[in-house]
Write an enzyme that holds these catalytic residues in place. Structure first.
Site, mmCIF file in Angstrom:
data_model
loop_
_atom_site.group_PDB
_atom_site.id
_atom_site.type_symbol
_atom_site.label_atom_id
_atom_site.label_comp_id
_atom_site.label_asym_id
_atom_site.label_seq_id
_atom_site.Cartn_x
_atom_site.Cartn_y
_atom_site.Cartn_z
ATOM 1 N N ASP A 162 5.491 -25.133 56.295
ATOM 2 C CA ASP A 162 5.084 -23.834 56.828
ATOM 3 C C ASP A 162 5.622 -23.640 58.244
ATOM 4 O O ASP A 162 6.259 -22.641 58.551
ATOM 5 C CB ASP A 162 3.552 -23.716 56.827
ATOM 6 C CG ASP A 162 2.988 -23.880 55.428
ATOM 7 O OD1 ASP A 162 3.344 -23.094 54.560
ATOM 8 O OD2 ASP A 162 2.218 -24.834 55.213
ATOM 9 N N GLU A 217 10.037 -26.985 50.360
ATOM 10 C CA GLU A 217 10.869 -25.777 50.415
ATOM 11 C C GLU A 217 12.023 -25.904 51.418
ATOM 12 O O GLU A 217 13.190 -25.789 51.058
ATOM 13 C CB GLU A 217 9.981 -24.581 50.786
ATOM 14 C CG GLU A 217 10.759 -23.281 50.885
ATOM 15 C CD GLU A 217 9.860 -22.056 50.983
ATOM 16 O OE1 GLU A 217 8.749 -22.054 50.408
ATOM 17 O OE2 GLU A 217 10.301 -21.076 51.616
HETATM 18 O O1 TRH Z 1 6.728 -30.848 54.514
HETATM 19 P P1 TRH Z 1 6.901 -30.201 53.194
HETATM 20 O O2 TRH Z 1 6.384 -30.944 52.065
HETATM 21 O O3 TRH Z 1 6.283 -28.776 53.255
HETATM 22 C C1 TRH Z 1 5.588 -28.202 52.163
HETATM 23 C C2 TRH Z 1 6.431 -27.202 51.452
HETATM 24 O O4 TRH Z 1 7.061 -26.270 52.273
HETATM 25 C C3 TRH Z 1 5.596 -26.471 50.425
HETATM 26 O O5 TRH Z 1 6.352 -25.458 49.828
HETATM 27 C C4 TRH Z 1 4.377 -25.894 51.105
HETATM 28 O O6 TRH Z 1 3.597 -25.269 50.188
HETATM 29 C C5 TRH Z 1 3.607 -27.020 51.745
HETATM 30 O O7 TRH Z 1 4.425 -27.646 52.714
HETATM 31 C C6 TRH Z 1 2.346 -26.548 52.422
HETATM 32 O O8 TRH Z 1 8.472 -29.972 52.914
HETATM 33 P P2 TRH Z 1 9.550 -28.986 53.552
HETATM 34 O O9 TRH Z 1 9.272 -27.581 53.149
HETATM 35 O O10 TRH Z 1 10.852 -29.536 53.238
HETATM 36 O O11 TRH Z 1 9.326 -29.072 55.124
HETATM 37 C C7 TRH Z 1 9.660 -30.194 55.875
HETATM 38 C C8 TRH Z 1 10.128 -29.786 57.248
HETATM 39 O O12 TRH Z 1 10.220 -30.942 58.076
HETATM 40 C C9 TRH Z 1 11.500 -29.144 57.236
HETATM 41 O O13 TRH Z 1 11.557 -28.088 58.181
HETATM 42 C C10 TRH Z 1 12.415 -30.265 57.670
HETATM 43 C C11 TRH Z 1 11.528 -31.007 58.629
HETATM 44 N N1 TRH Z 1 11.856 -32.418 58.859
HETATM 45 C C12 TRH Z 1 12.153 -32.807 60.144
HETATM 46 O O14 TRH Z 1 12.192 -31.977 61.067
HETATM 47 N N2 TRH Z 1 12.420 -34.127 60.362
HETATM 48 C C13 TRH Z 1 12.408 -35.067 59.387
HETATM 49 O O15 TRH Z 1 12.668 -36.267 59.662
HETATM 50 C C14 TRH Z 1 12.121 -34.630 58.050
HETATM 51 C C15 TRH Z 1 12.121 -35.649 56.951
HETATM 52 C C16 TRH Z 1 11.826 -33.310 57.822
#
Ligand code: TRH
Length: 388
Positions: free
Chosen positions: A17, A273
């Site tokens: 989010d 996402e």
């Molecule tokens: O963290 P998530 O599992 O977020 C989820 C999904 O968005 C889902 O759709 C939603 O319903 C739920 O949250 C509440 O996965 P996502 O979307 O990939 O987000 C991870 C974020 O973290 C993304 O912006 C990339 C960032 N990230 C970093 O900045 N550093 C890191 O080392 C990693 C692994 C990710």
């Protein structure tokens, strides 16, 4: 009169989010010169993806975005001209009241979750009048086709990625404390939810005829990795070797450095996402774990993206990709992980070509930030014409 955009974001769990809201806010400021306030209820989670954030500050400016702590009770009163609630987070009552007395009323957008399912296009842009107040909210659906809200992407992403791939990768490995890869080594990044398929995947990698290096930013999957390694716990910086598999635990990276990891690896396991979209823009092979939902609703999402992603891919490679994704998402009819991995391996060259070509296809959906700005401008114009 103030003409900023206000974006509201609650951190439900994980980082998606805030990750998406932050990417959007940065794009609106950096590419459209807009005045954006971002209200976030959990600045500690925000700081994990963007370490410059001060989790104690009520208000701070970061990358040109005014970041405000969203506290309860809510203090601010004046509403912006454009209001976005990310993923249907309920706006504070005091703020809604302020919106309802503003003339003309603000353009109010609910930014929805991304899905490749066909119903998204039918719902994109639909209005929903508030039951009590003289306000209308519009549903803005990101998506993979031109008739949706498109995908978040920066205008210079391809250029930045190109420059990094041409000359930045060796320095990036050194920055992470890794050697340059061996000629036949596969480097894989792993960002996942707890997953019953993980031990079998690790077994398959350990038994691989070629070296596999798995890079894991600290997160939810660490306890499972520790259990598989039979160690009490794992910390960033630790390296463990089992057969052909070398496991490196990385610190959680900032959002831009995580992009570099996706660009540098041969294969990326991503989830939710935002990381899924970033892995697609990385033009590298990916395996996606959808955010688990009740009644396995995420399987529909997985199958919808799979159908779209594998369109035009040679049938054996499409079978390999589907097998990995379906098994990784726990679908019961999938083959075992060892078999899926072995098949996927044989199709690597075709899958790599497809990942490059897919990036071009993705562009057809359009950039979400541009589409959102156009959508809002149209709503403002319509409002002027209907209230001369
Ligand atoms: O963290 P998530 O599992 O977020 C989820 C999904 O968005 C889902 O759709 C939603 O319903 C739920 O949250 C509440 O996965 P996502 O979307 O990939 O987000 C991870 C974020 O973290 C993304 O912006 C990339 C960032 N990230 C970093 O900045 N550093 C890191 O080392 C990693 C692994 C990710």
């Amino acid at each position: 009169m103030r003409t900023p955009w206000d974006i509201f974001c609650t951190v439900v769990d994980n980082y998606g989010d805030i990750g998406i809201a932050w990417r959007l806010a940065r794009g609106l400021v950096g590419e459209h010169g807009l005045d954006v306030r971002l209200w976030v209820d959990d600045l500690h989670a925000f700081q994990r993806i963007w370490p410059a954030i001060d989790p104690e500050a009520d208000e701070q400016v970061c990358e040109g975005v005014t970041v405000c702590a969203w506290r309860t009770p809510f203090a601010a009163a004046e509403s912006a001209q454009v209001v976005i609630d990310a993923f249907g987070c309920a706006l504070p009552e005091a703020y809604l009241d302020a919106m309802s007395v503003q003339s003309p009323p603000p353009v109010w957008i609910n930014l929805e979750y991304l899905s490749a399912e066909p119903w998204v296009a039918e719902h994109h842009g639909l209005p929903s009048p508030h039951p009590r107040l003289p306000l209308t909210r519009h549903f803005f659906f990101p998506g993979y086709t031109p008739d949706t809200g498109g995908l978040l992407v920066e205008a210079d992403l391809a250029e930045r990625r190109g420059a990094f791939v041409r000359s930045g990768i060796p320095a990036f490995w050194r920055q992470l404390g890794l050697d340059a890869p061996q000629a036949d080594e596969m480097r894989v990044s792993l960002f996942a939810y707890e997953n019953p398929a993980l031990p079998d995947l690790l077994d398959a990698w350990a038994a691989d005829p070629r070296p596999v290096t798995c890079l894991v930013p600290e997160g939810r999957v660490i306890p499972q990795l520790a259990a598989w390694l039979s160690v009490p716990g794992l910390q960033a910086g630790e390296v463990h070797q089992r057969g052909a598999l070398r496991l490196h635990v990385l610190p959680f990276l900032d959002q831009d450095t995580y992009d570099h990891l996706l660009w540098a690896c041969d294969l990326n396991f991503v989830r939710g996402e935002d990381s899924c979209v970033r892995a697609q823009w990385a033009a590298r092979p990916l395996v996606w774990q959808a955010y688990p939902q009740a009644d396995e609703a995420h399987w529909d999402k997985t199958n919808a993206l799979l159908a779209h992603y594998t369109e035009g891919l040679e049938s054996e490679a499409a079978h390999a990709v589907s097998g990995m994704w379906r098994h990784w998402n726990g679908m019961p009819d999938a083959e075992g992980m060892a078999a899926c991995w072995a098949v996927w391996r044989t199709q690597l060259a075709a899958i790599e070509r497809h990942a490059e070509a897919w990036c071009g296809r993705l562009r057809l959906a359009g950039g979400l930030t541009n589409k959102l700005v156009d959508f809002v401008e149209n709503k403002i114009k319509c409002r002027v014409f209907s209230n001369p």
